[in-house]
Enzyme design. Structure first.
Site, PDB file in Angstrom:
ATOM      1  N   ASN A 112       9.444  -5.704   6.153  1.00 43.11           N
ATOM      2  CA  ASN A 112       9.525  -6.653   4.979  1.00 43.11           C
ATOM      3  C   ASN A 112       9.414  -5.755   3.522  1.00 43.11           C
ATOM      4  O   ASN A 112       9.004  -4.757   3.396  1.00 43.11           O
ATOM      5  CB  ASN A 112       8.195  -7.494   4.991  1.00 43.11           C
ATOM      6  CG  ASN A 112       7.123  -7.210   4.173  1.00 43.11           C
ATOM      7  OD1 ASN A 112       7.167  -7.344   2.872  1.00 43.11           O
ATOM      8  ND2 ASN A 112       6.117  -6.697   4.844  1.00 43.11           N
ATOM      9  N   PHE A 116       5.598  -8.645  -3.419  1.00 45.98           N
ATOM     10  CA  PHE A 116       4.540  -9.469  -4.026  1.00 45.98           C
ATOM     11  C   PHE A 116       5.202 -10.594  -4.580  1.00 45.98           C
ATOM     12  O   PHE A 116       4.586 -11.029  -6.030  1.00 45.98           O
ATOM     13  CB  PHE A 116       3.644  -8.564  -4.997  1.00 45.98           C
ATOM     14  CG  PHE A 116       2.924  -7.259  -4.425  1.00 45.98           C
ATOM     15  CD1 PHE A 116       2.585  -7.361  -3.255  1.00 45.98           C
ATOM     16  CD2 PHE A 116       2.142  -6.466  -5.175  1.00 45.98           C
ATOM     17  CE1 PHE A 116       1.691  -6.584  -2.516  1.00 45.98           C
ATOM     18  CE2 PHE A 116       1.415  -5.586  -5.078  1.00 45.98           C
ATOM     19  CZ  PHE A 116       0.964  -5.713  -3.647  1.00 45.98           C
ATOM     20  N   SER A 174       0.854  -1.271  -0.494  1.00 47.00           N
ATOM     21  CA  SER A 174       2.024  -2.137  -0.312  1.00 47.00           C
ATOM     22  C   SER A 174       3.046  -0.820  -0.635  1.00 47.00           C
ATOM     23  O   SER A 174       3.074  -0.326  -1.755  1.00 47.00           O
ATOM     24  CB  SER A 174       2.111  -3.296  -1.302  1.00 47.00           C
ATOM     25  OG  SER A 174       3.370  -3.647  -1.001  1.00 47.00           O
ATOM     26  N   ASN A 176       5.970  -1.709  -1.302  1.00 39.52           N
ATOM     27  CA  ASN A 176       7.269  -2.593  -1.818  1.00 39.52           C
ATOM     28  C   ASN A 176       6.937  -2.750  -3.276  1.00 39.52           C
ATOM     29  O   ASN A 176       7.783  -3.344  -3.974  1.00 39.52           O
ATOM     30  CB  ASN A 176       7.196  -3.793  -1.303  1.00 39.52           C
ATOM     31  CG  ASN A 176       7.781  -3.699   0.177  1.00 39.52           C
ATOM     32  OD1 ASN A 176       8.521  -2.687   0.588  1.00 39.52           O
ATOM     33  ND2 ASN A 176       6.943  -4.426   1.433  1.00 39.52           N
ATOM     34  N   THR A 177       6.165  -2.103  -4.165  1.00 43.53           N
ATOM     35  CA  THR A 177       6.115  -2.096  -5.510  1.00 43.53           C
ATOM     36  C   THR A 177       6.056  -0.692  -5.914  1.00 43.53           C
ATOM     37  O   THR A 177       5.179  -0.048  -5.415  1.00 43.53           O
ATOM     38  CB  THR A 177       4.857  -2.742  -6.010  1.00 43.53           C
ATOM     39  OG1 THR A 177       4.762  -4.222  -5.499  1.00 43.53           O
ATOM     40  CG2 THR A 177       4.517  -2.857  -7.350  1.00 43.53           C
ATOM     41  N   LYS A 212      -7.844  -1.575   0.719  1.00 51.65           N
ATOM     42  CA  LYS A 212      -6.731  -1.461   1.973  1.00 51.65           C
ATOM     43  C   LYS A 212      -5.829  -0.328   1.650  1.00 51.65           C
ATOM     44  O   LYS A 212      -5.061  -0.085   0.930  1.00 51.65           O
ATOM     45  CB  LYS A 212      -5.931  -2.735   1.835  1.00 51.65           C
ATOM     46  CG  LYS A 212      -5.016  -2.676   3.040  1.00 51.65           C
ATOM     47  CD  LYS A 212      -4.387  -4.142   3.492  1.00 51.65           C
ATOM     48  CE  LYS A 212      -3.377  -4.491   4.427  1.00 51.65           C
ATOM     49  NZ  LYS A 212      -2.791  -5.713   4.743  1.00 51.65           N
ATOM     50  N   ASN A 241      -2.146  -0.887   6.006  1.00 55.15           N
ATOM     51  CA  ASN A 241      -1.005  -1.746   5.412  1.00 55.15           C
ATOM     52  C   ASN A 241       0.249  -1.244   6.504  1.00 55.15           C
ATOM     53  O   ASN A 241       0.177  -0.419   7.566  1.00 55.15           O
ATOM     54  CB  ASN A 241      -0.663  -1.456   4.259  1.00 55.15           C
ATOM     55  CG  ASN A 241      -0.326  -2.653   3.609  1.00 55.15           C
ATOM     56  OD1 ASN A 241       0.717  -3.127   3.957  1.00 55.15           O
ATOM     57  ND2 ASN A 241      -0.522  -3.067   2.317  1.00 55.15           N
TER      58      ASN A 241
HETATM   59  C1  LIG Z   1       5.911 -10.201   5.888  1.00 54.84           C
HETATM   60  C2  LIG Z   1       4.643  -9.365   5.553  1.00 54.84           C
HETATM   61  C3  LIG Z   1       4.062  -9.482   4.234  1.00 54.84           C
HETATM   62  C4  LIG Z   1       3.074  -8.716   3.990  1.00 54.84           C
HETATM   63  N1  LIG Z   1       2.365  -8.943   2.691  1.00 54.84           N
HETATM   64  C5  LIG Z   1       1.281  -8.346   2.466  1.00 54.84           C
HETATM   65  C6  LIG Z   1       0.537  -8.337   1.184  1.00 54.84           C
HETATM   66  O1  LIG Z   1       1.055  -9.262   0.452  1.00 54.84           O
HETATM   67  N2  LIG Z   1      -0.427  -7.564   1.218  1.00 54.84           N
HETATM   68  C7  LIG Z   1      -0.976  -6.625   1.823  1.00 54.84           C
HETATM   69  O2  LIG Z   1      -2.028  -6.126   1.612  1.00 54.84           O
HETATM   70  N3  LIG Z   1      -0.501  -6.707   3.180  1.00 54.84           N
HETATM   71  C8  LIG Z   1       0.708  -7.211   3.455  1.00 54.84           C
HETATM   72  N4  LIG Z   1       0.998  -7.143   4.637  1.00 54.84           N
HETATM   73  C9  LIG Z   1       0.606  -6.373   5.528  1.00 54.84           C
HETATM   74  C10 LIG Z   1      -0.138  -6.936   6.721  1.00 54.84           C
HETATM   75  O3  LIG Z   1      -1.312  -7.427   5.944  1.00 54.84           O
HETATM   76  C11 LIG Z   1      -0.557  -5.984   7.695  1.00 54.84           C
HETATM   77  O4  LIG Z   1      -1.406  -4.989   7.222  1.00 54.84           O
HETATM   78  C12 LIG Z   1       0.468  -5.374   8.359  1.00 54.84           C
HETATM   79  O5  LIG Z   1       1.704  -6.211   8.674  1.00 54.84           O
HETATM   80  C13 LIG Z   1      -0.079  -4.579   9.845  1.00 54.84           C
HETATM   81  O6  LIG Z   1      -0.303  -5.729  10.726  1.00 54.84           O
HETATM   82  P1  LIG Z   1       0.407  -6.507  11.850  1.00 54.84           P
HETATM   83  O7  LIG Z   1       1.233  -5.327  12.602  1.00 54.84           O
HETATM   84  O8  LIG Z   1      -0.519  -7.243  12.692  1.00 54.84           O
HETATM   85  O9  LIG Z   1       1.713  -7.405  11.226  1.00 54.84           O
HETATM   86  C14 LIG Z   1       2.382  -8.051   4.874  1.00 54.84           C
HETATM   87  C15 LIG Z   1       3.047  -8.076   6.329  1.00 54.84           C
HETATM   88  C16 LIG Z   1       4.082  -8.598   6.496  1.00 54.84           C
HETATM   89  C17 LIG Z   1       4.679  -8.574   7.976  1.00 54.84           C
END
Ligand SMILES: Cc1cc2nc3c(=O)[nH]c(=O)nc-3n(C[C@H](O)[C@H](O)[C@H](O)COP(=O)(O)O)c2cc1C
Length: 352
Positions: A112, A116, A174, A176-177, A212, A241
């Protein structure tokens, strides 16, 4: 419990047929309408106190799923022991251009680059203020892309939401910023956390603040963050993350899309990082293990590696909304097999 779960599982199949972002919106809408699963398992062996909060079970929903705090209580009803909403930035922002989320089905992963997208603090504070408060909900704080003082954005978040959430997460990881992860550097991080903790003490005394971190840190970054966590007695670290790395094992067509990779390929690196931080910090600073968890077995492995709490997101997409219930049902079996009475006894046991 059965009927709504069945409807939701059927929904999960239909979701696979539409693009990932549309499926995400439909899921949130379904949960908001009260048609999500309703899980009522309460097992005292799975409950624990972490960072001064009581968690009915250790499995939480990770940030990024309910970015706008539209359905936190429906998420808790799915069986999650806690939910993290956000990321929230002070001002609303649209995020990156679509498409910005990609399923890597063959790899049980997602990439992704949402960036934000969210409704902003004002609207989200209203939602959190008026929710029924059925369980633990924390908020993931971010900074606006065009912010001139990013540290101040986190302080603004703490001040606006203090009193309405059970914990804050400072998300500087993140991918993405642009430039955000530079806040993980030693001096910047120390300044940021000092400001955030001061704001917390002034407006939301006693509310834990978690930090985080990214899985893509250098050894020097890791040592600096561990030292800072100790020196500032942080309430906890969330590890981790998404990753900007692209393992050579990925098989999906979308594998080289820009953004953060989550799901199964992240399990091993994020668990290794969790293990490293537990070894460095010991049990005094709670760790939240996240990355690639898709079963009770994975949840238990994170706990043994040092996680007091565990979160997941990506596996919900592939396993469906019945996943939390399956984890809760199977987790006690893992405790039994190793002779642990409760979750707290198992935390970090792999290090013994
Ligand atoms: C679509 C998507 C959006 C995410 N948005 C955020 C976010 O806004 N803030 C954040 O700290 N992590 C974000 N994450 C990261 C997740 O909170 C998590 O740390 C990461 O996906 C690893 O866990 P998973 O493998 O179970 O998905 C996002 C993950 C995904 C897949």
């Amino acid at each position: 419990m059965r009927a709504p779960l069945f409807i939701a599982e059927l929904g999960a199949k239909a979701m696979a047929a539409v693009d990932a972002e549309t499926a995400h919106h439909l899921t949130i809408r379904l949960l908001k309408s009260g048609r999500g699963p309703k899980v009522r398992i309460k097992n005292p062996r799975l409950a624990s106190n972490v960072a001064g909060l009581y968690f009915p079970n250790p499995l939480g929903l990770a940030a990024g799923f309910d970015k706008n705090a539209e359905a936190p209580d429906a998420i808790l009803e799915m069986g999650f022991g806690f939910a993290e909403v956000g990321a929230v930035t002070p001002r609303p922002q649209p995020g990156n251009e679509k498409p910005r989320v990609f399923r890597l089905r063959a790899d049980a992963a997602v990439i992704n680059r949402y960036g934000f997208n969210n409704d902003g603090l004002e609207i989200i504070a209203d939602r959190l203020r008026s929710r029924p408060k059925t369980g633990i909900v924390g908020v993931n704080l971010g900074a606006n892309k065009d912010s001139e003082d990013r540290a101040q954005d986190y302080v603004t978040g703490v001040k606006a939401l203090g009193g309405f959430v059970d914990f804050f997460t400072v998300n500087i990881s993140s991918p993405n910023t642009p430039g955000l992860r530079a806040l993980q550097d030693k001096a910047a991080l120390s300044e940021l956390m000092t400001q955030v903790l001061t704001a917390r003490d002034e407006t939301a005394e006693g509310t834990p603040v978690f930090l985080k971190i990214a899985p893509d840190l250098t050894d020097e970054d890791k040592a600096d963050i561990a030292a800072l966590a100790k020196a500032m007695a942080l309430d906890g670290l969330i590890i981790s993350n998404t990753t900007i790395a692209r393992p050579t094992t990925l098989r999906s067509a979308a594998a080289q899309e820009a953004g953060g990779l989550s799901g199964k390929p992240l399990f091993a690196p994020s668990t290794a990082l969790l293990r490293e931080f537990f070894a460095a910090l010991g049990p005094g600073i709670p760790l939240v293990g996240v990355g690639g968890v898709s079963s009770a077995r994975d949840t238990y492995e994170k706990i043994l590696a040092g996680a007091a709490l565990v979160q997941l997101y990506t596996a919900l997409i592939y396993e469906g909304p019945g996943l939390p219930l399956r984890v809760l049902k199977e987790l006690p079996g893992y405790l039994d097999a190793d002779g642990f009475e409760n979750i707290a006894e198992a935390v970090g046991a792999a290090h013994a």
